[in-house]
Design a protein around this motif. Structure first.
Motif, PDB file in Angstrom:
ATOM      1  N   PHE A 110       0.766  -1.114  -0.079  1.00  0.00           N
ATOM      2  CA  PHE A 110      -0.039  -0.013   0.116  1.00  0.00           C
ATOM      3  C   PHE A 110       0.777   1.263   0.170  1.00  0.00           C
ATOM      4  N   GLU A 111       0.334   2.322  -0.327  1.00  0.00           N
ATOM      5  CA  GLU A 111       0.977   3.658  -0.241  1.00  0.00           C
ATOM      6  C   GLU A 111       0.291   4.687   0.475  1.00  0.00           C
ATOM      7  N   PHE A 112       0.697   5.848   0.866  1.00  0.00           N
ATOM      8  CA  PHE A 112      -0.085   7.105   1.549  1.00  0.00           C
ATOM      9  C   PHE A 112       0.666   8.198   1.478  1.00  0.00           C
ATOM     10  N   THR A 113       0.210   9.310   1.525  1.00  0.00           N
ATOM     11  CA  THR A 113       0.992  10.717   1.747  1.00  0.00           C
ATOM     12  C   THR A 113       0.438  11.044   3.196  1.00  0.00           C
ATOM     13  N   MET A 114       1.607  11.768   3.734  1.00  0.00           N
ATOM     14  CA  MET A 114       1.373  12.211   5.214  1.00  0.00           C
ATOM     15  C   MET A 114       0.499  13.877   5.242  1.00  0.00           C
ATOM     16  N   ASP A 115      -0.143  13.801   6.368  1.00  0.00           N
ATOM     17  CA  ASP A 115      -1.095  15.126   6.395  1.00  0.00           C
ATOM     18  C   ASP A 115      -0.310  15.674   7.790  1.00  0.00           C
ATOM     19  N   ASN A 116      -0.221  16.919   7.743  1.00  0.00           N
ATOM     20  CA  ASN A 116       0.148  17.750   9.064  1.00  0.00           C
ATOM     21  C   ASN A 116      -0.855  18.741   9.312  1.00  0.00           C
ATOM     22  N   GLY A 117      -1.576  18.485  10.468  1.00  0.00           N
ATOM     23  CA  GLY A 117      -2.852  19.442  10.713  1.00  0.00           C
ATOM     24  C   GLY A 117      -2.437  19.939  11.979  1.00  0.00           C
ATOM     25  N   ARG A 118      -3.752  20.894  12.283  1.00  0.00           N
ATOM     26  CA  ARG A 118      -3.549  21.703  13.334  1.00  0.00           C
ATOM     27  C   ARG A 118      -4.962  22.192  13.577  1.00  0.00           C
ATOM     28  N   GLY A 119      -5.480  22.217  15.153  1.00  0.00           N
ATOM     29  CA  GLY A 119      -6.865  22.721  15.122  1.00  0.00           C
ATOM     30  C   GLY A 119      -6.892  23.621  16.330  1.00  0.00           C
ATOM     31  N   PRO A 120      -6.716  24.911  16.638  1.00  0.00           N
ATOM     32  CA  PRO A 120      -6.682  25.735  17.423  1.00  0.00           C
ATOM     33  C   PRO A 120      -8.285  26.073  17.893  1.00  0.00           C
ATOM     34  N   TYR A 121      -8.515  26.428  19.140  1.00  0.00           N
ATOM     35  CA  TYR A 121      -9.922  27.001  19.464  1.00  0.00           C
ATOM     36  C   TYR A 121      -9.487  27.599  20.748  1.00  0.00           C
ATOM     37  N   SER A 122     -10.581  28.807  20.963  1.00  0.00           N
ATOM     38  CA  SER A 122     -10.610  29.265  22.155  1.00  0.00           C
ATOM     39  C   SER A 122     -12.020  29.290  22.474  1.00  0.00           C
ATOM     40  N   TYR A 123     -12.225  29.257  23.971  1.00  0.00           N
ATOM     41  CA  TYR A 123     -13.553  29.403  24.674  1.00  0.00           C
ATOM     42  C   TYR A 123     -13.637  30.263  25.741  1.00  0.00           C
ATOM     43  N   ARG A 124     -14.536  31.312  25.822  1.00  0.00           N
ATOM     44  CA  ARG A 124     -14.961  31.908  26.926  1.00  0.00           C
ATOM     45  C   ARG A 124     -16.207  31.779  27.383  1.00  0.00           C
ATOM     46  N   TYR A 125     -16.377  31.869  28.829  1.00  0.00           N
ATOM     47  CA  TYR A 125     -17.978  31.732  29.239  1.00  0.00           C
ATOM     48  C   TYR A 125     -18.047  32.632  30.418  1.00  0.00           C
ATOM     49  N   TYR A 126     -19.013  33.576  30.444  1.00  0.00           N
ATOM     50  CA  TYR A 126     -19.271  34.399  31.531  1.00  0.00           C
ATOM     51  C   TYR A 126     -20.633  34.395  32.137  1.00  0.00           C
ATOM     52  N   GLU A 127     -20.762  34.354  33.312  1.00  0.00           N
ATOM     53  CA  GLU A 127     -22.096  34.487  33.855  1.00  0.00           C
ATOM     54  C   GLU A 127     -22.370  35.068  35.061  1.00  0.00           C
ATOM     55  N   THR A 128     -23.261  35.817  35.385  1.00  0.00           N
ATOM     56  CA  THR A 128     -23.517  36.467  36.554  1.00  0.00           C
ATOM     57  C   THR A 128     -24.903  36.578  36.911  1.00  0.00           C
ATOM     58  N   GLY A 129     -25.577  36.578  38.172  1.00  0.00           N
ATOM     59  CA  GLY A 129     -27.082  36.568  38.299  1.00  0.00           C
ATOM     60  C   GLY A 129     -27.283  36.607  40.004  1.00  0.00           C
ATOM     61  N   PHE A 130     -28.527  36.686  40.304  1.00  0.00           N
ATOM     62  CA  PHE A 130     -28.686  36.487  41.398  1.00  0.00           C
ATOM     63  C   PHE A 130     -29.865  35.682  41.857  1.00  0.00           C
ATOM     64  N   LYS A 131     -29.981  34.715  43.081  1.00  0.00           N
ATOM     65  CA  LYS A 131     -30.604  33.841  43.548  1.00  0.00           C
ATOM     66  C   LYS A 131     -31.388  34.283  44.546  1.00  0.00           C
ATOM     67  N   MET A 132     -32.926  34.317  44.452  1.00  0.00           N
ATOM     68  CA  MET A 132     -33.586  34.811  45.752  1.00  0.00           C
ATOM     69  C   MET A 132     -34.622  33.978  46.232  1.00  0.00           C
ATOM     70  N   ASN A 133     -35.037  33.935  47.290  1.00  0.00           N
ATOM     71  CA  ASN A 133     -35.990  32.839  47.933  1.00  0.00           C
ATOM     72  C   ASN A 133     -37.011  33.569  49.081  1.00  0.00           C
ATOM     73  N   PHE A 134     -37.975  33.610  48.766  1.00  0.00           N
ATOM     74  CA  PHE A 134     -39.094  33.995  49.545  1.00  0.00           C
ATOM     75  C   PHE A 134     -40.403  32.994  49.556  1.00  0.00           C
ATOM     76  N   SER A 135     -41.281  33.494  50.592  1.00  0.00           N
ATOM     77  CA  SER A 135     -42.424  32.520  50.748  1.00  0.00           C
ATOM     78  C   SER A 135     -43.727  33.621  50.782  1.00  0.00           C
ATOM     79  N   ALA A 136     -44.877  33.027  50.151  1.00  0.00           N
ATOM     80  CA  ALA A 136     -46.134  33.819  50.240  1.00  0.00           C
ATOM     81  C   ALA A 136     -47.074  32.797  50.628  1.00  0.00           C
ATOM     82  N   GLY A 137     -47.668  32.954  51.795  1.00  0.00           N
ATOM     83  CA  GLY A 137     -48.389  31.757  52.386  1.00  0.00           C
ATOM     84  C   GLY A 137     -48.105  30.713  52.461  1.00  0.00           C
ATOM     85  N   ASN A 138     -48.590  29.675  52.008  1.00  0.00           N
ATOM     86  CA  ASN A 138     -48.137  28.058  52.024  1.00  0.00           C
ATOM     87  C   ASN A 138     -47.053  27.981  50.645  1.00  0.00           C
TER      88      ASN A 138
END
Length: 202
Positions: free
Chosen positions: A66-94
């Motif tokens: 068999f025969e083949f040719t070589m391949d030289n690859g590269r796969g760069p990625y960058s990821y960013r995630y930002y989250e902010t917020g509020f959690k609140m708890n309260f009761s109304a009757g039951n």
């Protein structure tokens, strides 16, 4: 062919470098309200992918050559995630309520190489029965250029409701997304925008 025969080659290479950073924090403002923030960053660079082109060998004859040719690859990625917020708890009757208001953004960039040749020009041969011996190839590290830029922004409002033995979830989520594609010259070739308003319930 014997399974012990090596039909790969010693110079096959997979090299990946990653930088990862995460930050999560919750601040209690009072007994009913919390503020939270989450940050995530990842730089992933599949720096070298040296293998036979297409991951295939071209069988030449019934003798197993068999025969083949070589391949030289590269796969760069960058990821960013930002989250902010509020959690609140309260009761109304039951009925008790756990509210969450959250804003988040995801930013992803994908890269490709520009003008550095990716493919070898020399064909190599091996045999299914005797294995493969390939002289070492000195492939350069590919450069990188931006190929896609994706941004997703969203806001969510959720209410987890408890009443007696019953539990309900109700809310709404709004997001917008933008995807931009670029050619190797750095020119934007395509842009896709979308947005949606989605109910959340359960």
């Amino acid at each position: 062919p014997k399974l012990s025969n090596n039909v790969s080659f010693d110079e096959a290479l997979l090299e990946e470098n990653n930088d990862l950073l995460t930050f999560n924090h919750t601040q209690h403002l009072n007994r009913h309200v919390d503020w939270f923030t989450n940050i995530g960053m990842l730089n992933s660079d599949l720096l070298h992918i040296v293998h036979q082109r297409g991951n295939v060998y071209h069988l030449l004859d019934t003798a197993g050559n068999f025969e083949f040719t070589m391949d030289n690859g590269r796969g760069p990625y960058s990821y960013r995630y930002y989250e902010t917020g509020f959690k609140m708890n309260f009761s109304a009757g039951n009925t008790s309520h756990d509210l969450v208001l959250s804003i988040d953004e995801i930013h992803q960039k994908a890269y490709t190489n520009s003008k550095v040749p990716r493919f070898g020009t020399q064909k190599f041969r091996g045999n299914l029965y005797t294995g493969t011996h390939i002289p070492r190839q000195n492939f350069p590290t590919l450069d990188k250029i931006l190929s896609a830029d994706t941004k997703v922004w969203g806001v969510s409002l959720l209410d987890y409701i408890a009443y007696d033995k019953w539990r309900f979830l109700a809310g709404v989520h709004k997001h917008t997304a933008t995807v931009k594609n670029y050619n190797v010259a750095g020119k934007q070739t395509k842009r896709v925008d979308s947005n949606a308003l989605c109910p959340v319930y359960g």
